[in-house]
Design a protein around this motif. Structure first.
Motif: not given
Ligand SMILES: Nc1ncnc2c1ncn2[C@@H]1O[C@H](COP(=O)(O)OP(=O)(O)OP(=O)(O)O)[C@@H](O)[C@H]1O
Length: 683
Positions: A70-77, A187-190, A628-630
């Motif tokens: 969760t929160g690692s950036g899946k939706t971002y990608t 705002r986690s995708s559930r 920090n989602l580096e």
């Molecule tokens: N590569 C990135 N650069 C900048 N911000 C990022 C990056 N990846 C993710 N984020 C930020 O981190 C936060 C969480 O990312 P995201 O919602 O994509 O995670 P997720 O894996 O989809 O989480 P979940 O599983 O809970 O839905 C968001 O605010 C997103 O904008």
């Protein structure tokens, strides 16, 4: 803050450092196709995905996952943070933009149609995300490749022709998606969301059909329930998510070990993605990790999972292309089967009808065999009316024939209205001849000699009662092949009446060649003594495999006894189904196209920092860092290897498999598989 990512190598390696361990244990290297750092752009990520996306237009099925805590950036990608700026668009939009652009450039060669579906799997329920009325209907999954990737056929299927159409739909989809705040992501995708793009292309010159399908999957975040501090509804969601991800891991593990049983049915997620996980699809997985040290447990378990995924060899992908010739042959087979079913039904009806009609006609003839009109003159004449009338008025006779009793309840009235009498001419000849001379009142003998004659006689009798009121019997949607149906073809329509019995032959001439073949056969078979033998000869003459069609009684029973156990002894239901599906899909030989690569591909992107690792086991410890989602780890697409298409099945073999429909292919495919994809890690 200290990062768990020690370094990211150039060849898809990432080293993870675990400060809680000492010595050798402290550092682990994992290897993937590619690893991306946190500073890469969306465009850089998409470039490695592009070849896969493009192959959808060549008839391949492609599946792109985003996996990670969760929160690692899946939706971002997958979607991107901001839809208003093309620069930040994620893979989904870029993929569709690409599809539209390419289909446009190919417009003078291939005409494409594109449609999308968007579903989510929430708490083990499949829901439609493209509904605008807020309805929350649960949808069924049907793993049937005949539907070309439409595993959830009841989900809204929206045609799209531009990227803007897609953006509009995505907004609806994202609005409908189940999202909740957790301690790990506000705002986690559930739920797992699956955007499916269906592409249908027709080559303008050859008429060949291409059917491609692209699944874009944003999985729900994997997380430890304790760490997410979830309670109540959130806890339930987390448990469902973890269970389904665990099921995904089990499937992947089974595939990696080439296990004979792959537990697809343990979760909705694996059921929906069944074709893409073990099928002929090209599959790419982005694996995202959080580089923060407090997520080290989840990071390592995620990377191990990723390596496991990367080790699976699915085998060569196959294009779903149907040439015009194949399509015609399929249609012909289908027509033949239908004609055979009709014929079987006729035979059944005739057999039963002869018993009844013979008795009835005998009674009629006892008055005046020549005074009965040969065919009805009432324009509203309905065969079932006559039959029912007969049944009503001569019930004692009907009951004397057990098959007739059964038949009556299945009489397809609407069918009888449409059908014409292909065999009337022949019967008419007999009828005319027989009607000019006195007959011996010997029903049993005549029944045994010619079923057709009996049926025909019955049609005469019907006319005498045509005005009697009758209750209609509903027409079954699909008439069982091995059941008696109506004597549709035997009973003349009103139009026939004015032209005599030979009108039927004129009508039959209009039928296609298949019908003519049956007609000719009927002429021969009507001279036979035993109609059961005729049925068998039909089959032999047509050389068709008749699933479910009734055979000679004894033989049929014996065969059933032998076949059923074999069928049910299969321990692996999932595998069996899969095999069937593949067989259905193996219509096409691999396409040697310049447009896309032939290889099956697996990309596994991770999104922490930089590094490469190798995973051996699947664990399940996930944490997250929302700040920090580096790093993002990505397994990249394997580059095109044009020569590898030659390794695929020769076209004739492929066709045989496909037409056979039952051949199980997984083992074969594995043996021909190519090394699985690359992993990119994005810190
Ligand atoms: N590569 C990135 N650069 C900048 N911000 C990022 C990056 N990846 C993710 N984020 C930020 O981190 C936060 C969480 O990312 P995201 O919602 O994509 O995670 P997720 O894996 O989809 O989480 P979940 O599983 O809970 O839905 C968001 O605010 C997103 O904008």
């Amino acid at each position: 803050m200290q990062s768990a990512v020690d370094y990211i190598g150039e060849n898809g390696n990432i080293m993870i450092v675990n400060p809680l361990k000492n010595g050798k244990e402290a550092r682990k290297v994992f290897s993937f196709n590619k690893v991306f750092g946190s500073n890469v752009t969306q465009e850089q990520i998409y470039v490695d995905t592009q070849p896969l996306v493009r192959s959808v237009l060549d008839g391949y099925n492609v599946c792109i996952f985003a996996y990670g805590q969760t929160g690692s950036g899946k939706t971002y990608t997958m979607s991107g943070p901001d839809l208003t700026s093309e620069e930040t668009w994620g893979v989904n939009y870029r993929a569709l933009r690409d599809l539209f652009q390419i289909s446009k450039t190919r417009g003078d060669v291939i005409k494409y149609e594109v449609g999308v579906q968007m579903i989510e799997i929430y708490n083990e329920q499949v829901r439609d995300l493209l509904v605008s009325d807020g309805s929350n209907r649960r949808l069924d999954i049907r793993n049937n490749s005949q539907l070309n990737g439409l595993n959830v056929p009841d989900a809204s299927w929206i045609p799209v022709s531009s990227t803007q159409d897609v953006l509009d739909l995505m907004k609806i989809g994202h609005r409908n998606r189940a999202v909740g705040a957790t301690a790990l992501n506000e705002r986690s995708s559930r739920s797992h969301s699956v955007l499916t793009v269906h592409v249908y292309g027709k080559e303008l010159v050859s008429g060949s059909i291409l059917k491609g399908c692209l699944h874009l999957v944003d999985l729900a975040g994997s997380e430890r329930v304790d760490k997410s501090e979830a309670v109540g509804e959130r806890l339930k969601e987390a448990q469902h998510i973890n269970r389904s991800l665990s099921a995904l891991g089990d499937v992947i593990s089974a595939l990696a070990q080439k296990s004979p049983h792959v537990p697809y049915r343990n979760s909705k997620l694996t059921q929906v993605l069944q074709d893409s996980l073990g099928g002929h699809a090209k599959t790419l997985m982005f694996v995202h990790i959080n580089p923060e040290l407090n997520s080290i447990g989840e990071t390592i378990s995620t990377l191990k999972f990723a390596e496991r995924v990367a080790s699976i060899e699915l085998g060569a992908a196959k294009s779903n292309k149907e040439t015009g010739e194949i399509r015609e042959l399929k249609e012909e087979i289908s027509n033949l089967k239908q004609a055979l079913e009709r014929k079987e039904a006729e035979m059944e009806q005739i057999k039963g009808g002869s018993t009844r009609s013979t008795t009835e006609s005998q009674r009629t003839r006892a008055v005046s065999p020549f005074s009965v009109p040969r065919y009805g003159t009432n324009a509203n004449f309905k065969p079932e009316t006559s039959q029912r009338s007969n049944d009503d008025t001569k019930s004692s006779e009907v009951r004397s024939c057990s098959s007739g009793k059964q038949r009556r309840s299945r009489f397809p009235s609407s069918l009888t209205d449409k059908e014409i009498l292909p065999r009337i001419p022949f019967l008419g000849e007999e009828m005319l001849a027989s009607s000019r001379k006195p007959r011996s009142p010997s029903p049993p003998v005549r029944r045994s000699i010619s079923t057709d004659r009996g049926a025909h006689i019955r049609s005469r009798v019907k006319e005498t009662v045509e005005n009697q009121p009758v209750a209609r019997v509903p027409f079954p949607a699909r008439v069982p092949i091995n059941k008696s149906i109506a004597a549709i073809p035997v009973i003349p329509s009103a139009d026939n009446s004015s032209k005599g019995p030979y009108k039927g032959s004129q009508e039959s001439v209009k039928q296609d060649n298949i019908s003519n073949a049956f007609y000719n056969f009927q002429r021969v078979s009507a001279r036979k003594v035993y109609p059961e033998h005729d049925e068998e000869q039909f089959r032999q003459a047509l050389n068709i495999r008749q699933g479910g069609i009734r055979k000679v009684k004894n033989e049929s029973k014996v065969k059933a006894k032998h076949q059923l156990p074999a069928k049910f002894n299969k321990s692996d239901v999932g595998t069996t189904m899969l095999s069937d599906i593949y067989a259905g899909e193996k219509i096409e030989e691999p396409r040697k196209s310049d447009f896309s690569e032939p290889e099956n591909e697996h990309l596994l992107p991770v999104s922490p920092t930089i590094g490469a690792l190798k995973v051996k086991k699947i664990q399940r410890n996930f944490s997250r860092n929302s700040q920090n989602l580096e790093p993002r780890v990505v397994q990249a697409v394997e580059p095109l290897i044009p020569g590898k298409l030659e390794n695929k099945l020769p076209s004739n073999v492929t066709h045989t498999v496909k037409e056979g429909g039952n051949t199980s292919m997984p083992e074969f495919r594995r043996s021909r598989s190519t090394p699985r994809g690359k992993f990119m890690i994005l810190p």
